[in-house]
Design an enzyme around this catalytic site. Sequence first.
Site, PDB file in Angstrom:
ATOM      1  CG  HIS A  30      -0.517   0.240   2.646  1.00 42.26           C
ATOM      2  ND1 HIS A  30      -0.135   1.279   3.007  1.00 42.26           N
ATOM      3  CD2 HIS A  30       0.201  -1.097   3.320  1.00 42.26           C
ATOM      4  CE1 HIS A  30       1.290   1.165   4.460  1.00 42.26           C
ATOM      5  NE2 HIS A  30       1.094  -0.064   4.400  1.00 42.26           N
ATOM      6  CD  GLU A  60       1.616  -6.310   8.227  1.00 43.12           C
ATOM      7  OE1 GLU A  60       1.678  -6.927   8.736  1.00 43.12           O
ATOM      8  OE2 GLU A  60       2.185  -5.049   7.657  1.00 43.12           O
TER       9      GLU A  60
END
Length: 213
Positions: free
Chosen positions: A38, A110
Amino acid sequence: MSTPHFTQQHPAGFDALVRLAATEPITPEVDHFYFLRHGQTGRNASRIFQAVDEPLSELGQQQAARAAERLAGEPIRTIVASDSRRAFDTANTVAERLRIVPMPREDLRERHFGALIGTSSVDLDWACAPEGGETLQQFVDRKRVALRFALAQPAPVLVVAHGGTLYVLTALLGVSIEPAVLGNAQPLRFQRTGPTWTIEPLLARTTEAASLA
């Protein structure tokens, strides 16, 4: 499968992550795929453990747009992305250019650092067991399942996720990590020749890698 070799300083406990991943490697049938971390966030740049709703910063949005421009020339058929805001917004920026609807996946998020969220990640220890969060074993096991699923989708596949995902992915494949692959919104092409995987960064490296948590 070879043991990954890491050419720069990594957080404490990182060897444990590699060992856990290497106990059960993955063997995708595809010969290539793409990975995109990202774009940058405010807490990412400040090295603070982030929650799932952390948005991209203005720079992160620019990074995502740059990655989308580069990936527009690649023959990507499927985008599988973490449903965390920072990753899914990055995926949507790329998807608009490719005219593909991204597939959100909770299991690509994550690592959940529990009570550490909102605190400094400067002294990150992957071997920690944060209160209310995931153990390292749980994290690696989740990523193994998530990546097997993602890479079984119609190829070529683009996976959009996080720094921790990239670390586990390379360990699962036995790939060496170079500093150039760790930056925010750096498109990567994974290529297999026989049993051996290599990584090609698709953009020139412009900034240092920020916090991976």
